[in-house]
Design an enzyme around this catalytic site. Structure first.
Site, PDB file in Angstrom:
ATOM      1  N   CYS A  54       0.816  -1.212   0.000  1.00  8.81           N
ATOM      2  CA  CYS A  54       0.000   0.000   0.000  1.00  8.81           C
ATOM      3  C   CYS A  54       0.855   1.269   0.000  1.00  8.81           C
ATOM      4  O   CYS A  54       1.700   1.439   0.873  1.00  8.81           O
ATOM      5  CB  CYS A  54      -0.902  -0.005   1.232  1.00  8.81           C
ATOM      6  SG  CYS A  54      -1.825   1.528   1.476  1.00  8.81           S
ATOM      7  N   TRP A  87      -7.453  -7.371   5.171  1.00 11.52           N
ATOM      8  CA  TRP A  87      -6.030  -7.570   5.461  1.00 11.52           C
ATOM      9  C   TRP A  87      -5.873  -8.623   6.561  1.00 11.52           C
ATOM     10  O   TRP A  87      -6.532  -8.565   7.589  1.00 11.52           O
ATOM     11  CB  TRP A  87      -5.384  -6.268   5.928  1.00 11.52           C
ATOM     12  CG  TRP A  87      -5.374  -5.142   4.949  1.00 11.52           C
ATOM     13  CD1 TRP A  87      -6.084  -3.980   5.021  1.00 11.52           C
ATOM     14  CD2 TRP A  87      -4.576  -5.032   3.757  1.00 11.52           C
ATOM     15  NE1 TRP A  87      -5.798  -3.164   3.959  1.00 11.52           N
ATOM     16  CE2 TRP A  87      -4.873  -3.781   3.157  1.00 11.52           C
ATOM     17  CE3 TRP A  87      -3.655  -5.878   3.138  1.00 11.52           C
ATOM     18  CZ2 TRP A  87      -4.281  -3.351   1.980  1.00 11.52           C
ATOM     19  CZ3 TRP A  87      -3.057  -5.455   1.960  1.00 11.52           C
ATOM     20  CH2 TRP A  87      -3.367  -4.203   1.399  1.00 11.52           C
ATOM     21  N   VAL A 122     -11.438  -1.010   6.469  1.00 11.51           N
ATOM     22  CA  VAL A 122     -10.233  -1.384   7.208  1.00 11.51           C
ATOM     23  C   VAL A 122      -9.047  -1.041   6.325  1.00 11.51           C
ATOM     24  O   VAL A 122      -8.813  -1.687   5.297  1.00 11.51           O
ATOM     25  CB  VAL A 122     -10.245  -2.884   7.564  1.00 11.51           C
ATOM     26  CG1 VAL A 122      -8.915  -3.291   8.188  1.00 11.51           C
ATOM     27  CG2 VAL A 122     -11.394  -3.180   8.510  1.00 11.51           C
ATOM     28  N   THR A 123      -8.296  -0.030   6.709  1.00 13.31           N
ATOM     29  CA  THR A 123      -7.211   0.479   5.879  1.00 13.31           C
ATOM     30  C   THR A 123      -5.899   0.500   6.648  1.00 13.31           C
ATOM     31  O   THR A 123      -5.871   0.400   7.881  1.00 13.31           O
ATOM     32  CB  THR A 123      -7.525   1.903   5.381  1.00 13.31           C
ATOM     33  OG1 THR A 123      -7.642   2.788   6.525  1.00 13.31           O
ATOM     34  CG2 THR A 123      -8.822   1.939   4.587  1.00 13.31           C
ATOM     35  N   GLU A 139      -4.984   7.860   9.287  1.00 12.85           N
ATOM     36  CA  GLU A 139      -4.850   8.771   8.148  1.00 12.85           C
ATOM     37  C   GLU A 139      -3.366   8.911   7.838  1.00 12.85           C
ATOM     38  O   GLU A 139      -2.594   9.452   8.627  1.00 12.85           O
ATOM     39  CB  GLU A 139      -5.466  10.129   8.459  1.00 12.85           C
ATOM     40  CG  GLU A 139      -5.268  11.184   7.385  1.00 12.85           C
ATOM     41  CD  GLU A 139      -5.742  10.739   6.007  1.00 12.85           C
ATOM     42  OE1 GLU A 139      -4.944  10.845   5.045  1.00 12.85           O
ATOM     43  OE2 GLU A 139      -6.878  10.256   5.898  1.00 12.85           O
ATOM     44  N   SER A 140      -2.950   8.450   6.678  1.00  7.89           N
ATOM     45  CA  SER A 140      -1.534   8.264   6.378  1.00  7.89           C
ATOM     46  C   SER A 140      -0.696   9.523   6.531  1.00  7.89           C
ATOM     47  O   SER A 140       0.367   9.500   7.165  1.00  7.89           O
ATOM     48  CB  SER A 140      -1.365   7.698   4.975  1.00  7.89           C
ATOM     49  OG  SER A 140      -1.959   8.536   4.000  1.00  7.89           O
ATOM     50  N   TYR A 185      -5.809   5.741  -8.656  1.00  8.55           N
ATOM     51  CA  TYR A 185      -6.989   4.988  -8.214  1.00  8.55           C
ATOM     52  C   TYR A 185      -8.250   5.493  -8.904  1.00  8.55           C
ATOM     53  O   TYR A 185      -9.151   4.702  -9.226  1.00  8.55           O
ATOM     54  CB  TYR A 185      -7.143   5.100  -6.693  1.00  8.55           C
ATOM     55  CG  TYR A 185      -6.099   4.332  -5.933  1.00  8.55           C
ATOM     56  CD1 TYR A 185      -6.282   2.989  -5.604  1.00  8.55           C
ATOM     57  CD2 TYR A 185      -4.902   4.937  -5.542  1.00  8.55           C
ATOM     58  CE1 TYR A 185      -5.316   2.277  -4.914  1.00  8.55           C
ATOM     59  CE2 TYR A 185      -3.932   4.235  -4.855  1.00  8.55           C
ATOM     60  CZ  TYR A 185      -4.149   2.905  -4.539  1.00  8.55           C
ATOM     61  OH  TYR A 185      -3.182   2.198  -3.864  1.00  8.55           O
TER      62      TYR A 185
END
Length: 330
Positions: A54, A87, A122-123, A139-140, A185
């Site tokens: 990812c 995942w 689910v991230t 949150e990346s 994306y």
């Protein structure tokens, strides 16, 4: 349809990923806590869950590596293959780990542990608080910023979010998000031909623009002399581009390897000490080609292209370079 939790129940038909115009619609993240504000910034308390496949999680893993936070923040890696259950942890696979903190089989269990009635996807990445037993943030970019600010005293002195450049870094991060980071994306998951073509046009317009910027400066933000979070956000997309986005998401007007400045820039960042070990191309290829069965129903994994990310580049002719702390440990 995207698999997600609804009121704590796992559903495979709950979230439509495109809007009425066929545009890819990314759901907002839920957990937005910050270290140093609501929570103490201390070593050993926090744990990072990532996928090597990812790009969003990759950014957090790179910051952890470059800042030398491996001892301060532990990390687990999920299986690159994501089926209808989400995942999962499969430690028997190369470069995958068990859940060393909670012993869960699936990452989704961390979300229910944080909120038994959770509604959402689910991230990764997931920043977990081992003391309170909950998710701090998923949150990346906020995880990347938190590492760079609240945990800077635990690292090696590398500053990827310098205070004097933060406004400019934030501007670059925002500028590249929709057309490039999310643009691939938007192309890959477009629901109509028109939405796909809009995404591809915006993507390559932006890539052309930043290729021109990088003709005269080594990095993206400020005067281009310092490696920052903005570069890690860009790199996470570009390092995957030719292997998966070009073919799998049909972003095929050009390869990154065909760009005069973007391609040497990718090699420059890749060879920065601490970056290469966070890149796992087999995980990247396996995830995209086997997980998105609506795009690639055969599940066959593309074998190319054959790119040399360690080939020499000419970026050191430009002012600036990697932080001294990274060069000292190379």
């Amino acid at each position: 349809m995207v698999n997600m939790f609804v009121d704590g129940e796992w559903r495979t038909d709950a979230y439509e990923s495109t809007d009425g115009d066929g545009e890819f619609d990314r759901e907002e993240t839920t957990f937005r806590g910050r270290l140093g504000e609501e929570l103490p910034a201390e070593a050993g308390r926090y744990h990072l869950y990532v996928s090597r496949a990812c790009p969003w999680a990759h950014g957090a893993a790179m910051v952890r590596s470059l800042m030398g936070l491996e001892d301060a923040v532990s990390m687990d890696i999920v299986d690159p293959y994501r089926d209808e259950r989400g995942w999962r942890f499969t430690p028997e696979k190369d470069d995958c780990t068990p859940d060393t903190v909670n012993g869960f089989d699936f990452l989704g269990e961390t979300y229910l542990a944080a909120d038994p009635d959770y509604t959402g996807r689910v991230t990764v990445p997931v920043l977990w608080d081992t003391v309170d037993g909950t998710i701090v943030n998923n949150e990346s970019i906020e995880v990347m910023e938190t590492f760079s600010t609240a945990l800077d005293h635990l690292g090696n002195g590398v500053d990827l979010y310098p205070e004097d450049l933060r406004e400019g870094i934030d501007e670059v991060v925002e500028a590249i998000y929709d057309p490039i980071n999310n643009g691939v994306y938007r192309a890959g998951f477009a629901g109509t031909q028109e939405a796909y073509e809009r995404a591809v046009e915006g993507l390559f317009d932006a890539l052309d623009q930043w290729d021109a910027v990088l003709a005269d400066q080594r990095y993206l933000a400020g005067d281009g002399t310092r490696l920052t979070l903005a570069d890690l956000r860009m790199f996470a997309t570009l390092v995957r581009f030719d292997h998966v986005y070009h073919t799998h998401f049909k972003c095929n007007q050009r390869l990154i390897a065909q760009y005069e400045h973007l391609w040497p820039y990718v090699r420059d960042v890749y060879t920065t000490p601490g970056v290469a070990k966070t890149v796992n191309l087999p995980h990247i290829r396996e995830h995209y080609y086997t997980t998105h069965t609506g795009i690639n129903p055969t599940g066959f994994v593309a074998v190319g292209p054959d790119l040399d990310f360690e080939a020499s580049h000419d970026r050191d002719r430009l002012p600036g370079g990697p932080p001294e702390a990274l060069l000292e440990t190379a």
